[in-house]
Design a protein around this motif. Sequence first.
Motif, PDB file in Angstrom:
ATOM      1  N   LEU A  73      35.946  44.104  26.545  1.00 30.01           N
ATOM      2  CA  LEU A  73      35.709  44.161  27.983  1.00 30.01           C
ATOM      3  C   LEU A  73      36.529  43.102  28.723  1.00 30.01           C
ATOM      4  O   LEU A  73      37.086  43.355  29.792  1.00 30.01           O
ATOM      5  N   ARG A  74      36.619  41.927  28.138  1.00 22.41           N
ATOM      6  CA  ARG A  74      37.399  40.868  28.778  1.00 22.41           C
ATOM      7  C   ARG A  74      38.891  41.175  28.716  1.00 22.41           C
ATOM      8  O   ARG A  74      39.660  40.745  29.582  1.00 22.41           O
ATOM      9  N   ALA A  75      39.300  41.929  27.701  1.00 24.72           N
ATOM     10  CA  ALA A  75      40.697  42.339  27.642  1.00 24.72           C
ATOM     11  C   ALA A  75      41.019  43.294  28.793  1.00 24.72           C
ATOM     12  O   ALA A  75      42.086  43.212  29.414  1.00 24.72           O
ATOM     13  N   TYR A  76      40.093  44.216  29.096  1.00 27.19           N
ATOM     14  CA  TYR A  76      40.284  45.079  30.267  1.00 27.19           C
ATOM     15  C   TYR A  76      40.465  44.233  31.516  1.00 27.19           C
ATOM     16  O   TYR A  76      41.380  44.447  32.315  1.00 27.19           O
ATOM     17  N   CYS A  79      43.852  42.388  31.717  1.00 24.88           N
ATOM     18  CA  CYS A  79      44.975  43.255  32.068  1.00 24.88           C
ATOM     19  C   CYS A  79      44.924  43.670  33.532  1.00 24.88           C
ATOM     20  O   CYS A  79      45.957  43.742  34.213  1.00 24.88           O
ATOM     21  N   MET A  80      43.730  43.933  34.046  1.00 23.91           N
ATOM     22  CA  MET A  80      43.607  44.325  35.448  1.00 23.91           C
ATOM     23  C   MET A  80      43.946  43.155  36.368  1.00 23.91           C
ATOM     24  O   MET A  80      44.528  43.342  37.437  1.00 23.91           O
ATOM     25  N   TRP A  81      43.598  41.952  35.954  1.00 25.30           N
ATOM     26  CA  TRP A  81      43.970  40.782  36.762  1.00 25.30           C
ATOM     27  C   TRP A  81      45.481  40.601  36.746  1.00 25.30           C
ATOM     28  O   TRP A  81      46.085  40.272  37.757  1.00 25.30           O
ATOM     29  N   ARG A  82      46.081  40.854  35.589  1.00 25.92           N
ATOM     30  CA  ARG A  82      47.537  40.748  35.488  1.00 25.92           C
ATOM     31  C   ARG A  82      48.209  41.676  36.511  1.00 25.92           C
ATOM     32  O   ARG A  82      49.168  41.312  37.181  1.00 25.92           O
ATOM     33  N   VAL A  83      47.662  42.889  36.652  1.00 24.67           N
ATOM     34  CA  VAL A  83      48.218  43.835  37.611  1.00 24.67           C
ATOM     35  C   VAL A  83      47.905  43.400  39.044  1.00 24.67           C
ATOM     36  O   VAL A  83      48.775  43.375  39.910  1.00 24.67           O
ATOM     37  N   SER A  84      46.658  43.036  39.287  1.00 22.37           N
ATOM     38  CA  SER A  84      46.226  42.693  40.646  1.00 22.37           C
ATOM     39  C   SER A  84      46.891  41.425  41.147  1.00 22.37           C
ATOM     40  O   SER A  84      47.158  41.281  42.349  1.00 22.37           O
ATOM     41  N   ALA A  85      47.160  40.476  40.217  1.00 22.78           N
ATOM     42  CA  ALA A  85      47.773  39.208  40.620  1.00 22.78           C
ATOM     43  C   ALA A  85      49.284  39.320  40.723  1.00 22.78           C
ATOM     44  O   ALA A  85      49.943  38.394  41.196  1.00 22.78           O
ATOM     45  N   SER A  86      49.846  40.473  40.252  1.00 28.56           N
ATOM     46  CA  SER A  86      51.296  40.689  40.284  1.00 28.56           C
ATOM     47  C   SER A  86      52.050  39.531  39.649  1.00 28.56           C
ATOM     48  O   SER A  86      53.029  39.035  40.174  1.00 28.56           O
ATOM     49  N   LYS A 231      39.818  36.717  38.765  1.00 28.37           N
ATOM     50  CA  LYS A 231      40.474  35.539  38.218  1.00 28.37           C
ATOM     51  C   LYS A 231      39.446  34.600  37.595  1.00 28.37           C
ATOM     52  O   LYS A 231      39.661  34.046  36.510  1.00 28.37           O
ATOM     53  N   GLN A 232      38.305  34.415  38.264  1.00 25.92           N
ATOM     54  CA  GLN A 232      37.250  33.557  37.705  1.00 25.92           C
ATOM     55  C   GLN A 232      36.681  34.164  36.432  1.00 25.92           C
ATOM     56  O   GLN A 232      36.345  33.443  35.488  1.00 25.92           O
ATOM     57  N   TRP A 233      36.579  35.477  36.397  1.00 29.26           N
ATOM     58  CA  TRP A 233      36.053  36.136  35.206  1.00 29.26           C
ATOM     59  C   TRP A 233      36.960  35.925  34.011  1.00 29.26           C
ATOM     60  O   TRP A 233      36.497  35.731  32.888  1.00 29.26           O
ATOM     61  N   VAL A 234      38.258  36.017  34.254  1.00 34.42           N
ATOM     62  CA  VAL A 234      39.213  35.889  33.155  1.00 34.42           C
ATOM     63  C   VAL A 234      39.300  34.445  32.685  1.00 34.42           C
ATOM     64  O   VAL A 234      39.363  34.167  31.483  1.00 34.42           O
TER      65      VAL A 234
END
Length: 911
Positions: A73-76, A79-86, A231-234
Amino acid sequence: MDTEKFRAEVKARLKGKSQEQQVAFAVRSAMRMLPLLAVQVKPQKPSFSVKKQREAFGFWQEENKQAYLASLLRAYAACMWRVSASNIYAAAFATNIYAAANAAAAFATNTNANAIIAAGTAYAIANAYTAANAINAADASAETATYVYAIANTNTTILKEIQADLILIDQLTAKELLHTPLWSISPPKDWIKSLNDFKDDTLSLNARFEVWLDWYEDRLQGKPIDVSLLKQWVNIPKEIESQGVAAINAYLKNLVAKTATQPLNRVRAIFIGYGEAGKTSLIRALHNEPVVAGKEPMTAGIDIRDWPVPDTDIKAHFWDFGGQVMAHATHQFFLRSSCLYVLVLNARSEINSNEQAEYWLQHVKSFGGNAPVMIVGNKADLASVNLNMAYLQGKYPSIVGFYPLSCTQAQTTYKNKFASFQEDFCEQLRQVGTHQMLFTKEQFAVLQDLRPYQAQSAFLKQDEFTALCQRHGIGEDGVQNRAWLLDILDKLGVVIHFPQLAYLDDYILNPRWLTHGVYTLMYHRQARLTDTEVVAVLHNKPIVDEQGKKLEYPKDKCRTIIMDAMQEFKLAYPLKRGTLIIPELLPSDQPSNIPFAKTGGLAFEFVFRGFLPRHVMPELIVSRHEEIVGENVWQCGVLLANKTYQAQALAKVDYHDRVLSITVQGADAKDYLSLLNAEVVRILKRLDLVYHEMIALPLAACRSNRLGLPEEKAPYKQLCASANKGERSYTSPLGFDYDLGQVLGWILPKAQYQAISHHYHNSTVHQAEDIHMSDTRQIQTTTYIEGAIKDQAQVAAGNISNKNQTINNSTIHGHAINANTISGSFNTTTADTQTTTLLAQLLKEIEDLNAKIPADQAKALTRPTEILREASTSLDKDDLSYGLKKIKDTVITLGEIAKPVLDIAVQLLAL
């Protein structure tokens, strides 16, 4: 459509799209597979209840279920933060995504073929993470979709959604794609059932996964992503990470509910380096205090000073470590990952600057993980500090930069350079501050109420802390209870307590009290101390901290806290009641008449590639102190005799050659060696160190005449790997041929040798699991067929069986060709062949790359390339992984020119 054709089609459609779009596509493909983790798996423990016939996540061992699910779940989220943070590096340092890969492998221990489907999510998200950090994102994303296709090729609805995403990716940005519902139509009924089963299974783990189920529901519906919250979650604080899955999920719940909003606003900057490098001078310069050459007193331990970070509410704590070698063994207890390190080098030191830097950078890597490091070359007005920064930054990517300074001229000649350093220093502190944990108002109120206590006393009674918690509504129940808060405060250095010492009714409020007490005893330079002498040193001698405050050491606290803490820290051991021995202060020379034969016995070595921490031998001595033979113990070694086995062992360390050796003699030498080997491995386990395990090759096992020639040594893991492949011989570097069975029989305990010799003589399949001396389990063999994702589809299609079979007395767990018999097979696996082929290609591509890039960039690839060349013959997993990660981290910064190298490195890491 076959998988290869499908993969090519997906890759073609992704070509030319941004990496963010490619990763968004991969994550969406993977997330649709998540409910399939709720597969029908027979319970590990049979039950008469019909309701119990489907065990939640039964393909994972019970003790791993929470951690594996959380890692996926944290891997999801990463990866989503990587996309959202550009930001291509956004996920790289956020969390240990490789735990997801472990989850993918864990399913293979199950004998139910349906469990293969569950691995799809793990494999897919591992690929999605790869896509988030590699140049070839399109390839990794296509591989993810191919895997989804391979295990869901009977579910046309899922495949239609993949095709729909390939259309959307032409129309939407990456963020818009992630904000689109996962299903364009109503999900199929069987998928809905799997989703409901998955929710029930997840909740049954009792680890507060509700917060993740809510998050997944938002993704299904395509709700907007809160990037700051993600970001805080990751970036979960390390203090929370160490408390387990339930604590992490409870913390995430507080972040979502916005009840955790209060930062501690404290960060730690740790100044390290050899004595007289100028650490104290640098701290004085940062405080705008005058610095006079040769006037700063030696730091006897650790000095702690506060410093407000400009333009922030953050207060930095400067920890100034004494650089004397005898104190280095204590660093393991104070170095942390959630801080900034400042390595101060002395240009005029007799030690080479690069050697200085590597020694301390390894300290940080071992004890502080990926914490940022700023390197300061002090006394630059007198001599220049010459560093090979390309090499160092290639090997230690956490280095922020190098700053040649003169602390004595910080306000004059070097004013501009000092100002530049201070600006970067403040920025790094602010970045560290963004990763600090957030407290609820109740938790923060306890922190605030502790401050008056800290000003008045070095100690806090347990009942006083209990009263503070009760006043603010923090009780004994729930995840974030009173014990949780105490543990967090201990990890943050606000309150120090020793849960292992249950009889203590005091907590330490002032860390200076403990550090100055321990270091005062260390710098007293007396290896043997009675409790009376400890009291005399601490109680009768004035001890003043760096702020000029006198520290009081009551007699009872000297005995019950300082002495016990040193034993708890493995800095000392009790010789008898009321007497301590500090191994680091023992004589450095080996006693002359040790009752241990100079020749013969079993010899085992740990050979360290770069760094051998000073605490390893003292900790080994303390851990086995009850077995010490008489007075035969010194700084660098010890003679031991086991009380159960008939054997003696001589353990020694050579810091110059970076070798820790163990030689054992006696009737039970093999068993005692296995025991001591496991002890050393335990000590080294928490450190990120590179070392080889070597054994001496017995002359009796050599098939040639070697009389008069020096003893040869061989890598232990390589020997085991060769035996696992069914090989009967080992050829030494000098060209001599050894009987492999005799070599391993010489050193392995009886149970382990019987297992491997049985396999050595009778096995018909390749043994996949490495044998380790400290692992006495029955060795299981695993048959592998041609290794990639395609085989999982074959299993699902029924072409390959997934059941236990007994072949020539060797039990196979996992996938096997569905044949009646297998015999005479000593062939290497396809996976090994693939690895060897790819390694050769990689080394050739690196050679080509070196000819195209500047010399300083090429030099950064030198050492990891050497490691890969060494590992290419043994296929040592640890060395391969280490070398490949270093190659990947280095070339990822080089851009398109390094793409061939990066492509192969990523493939090898996946293998």
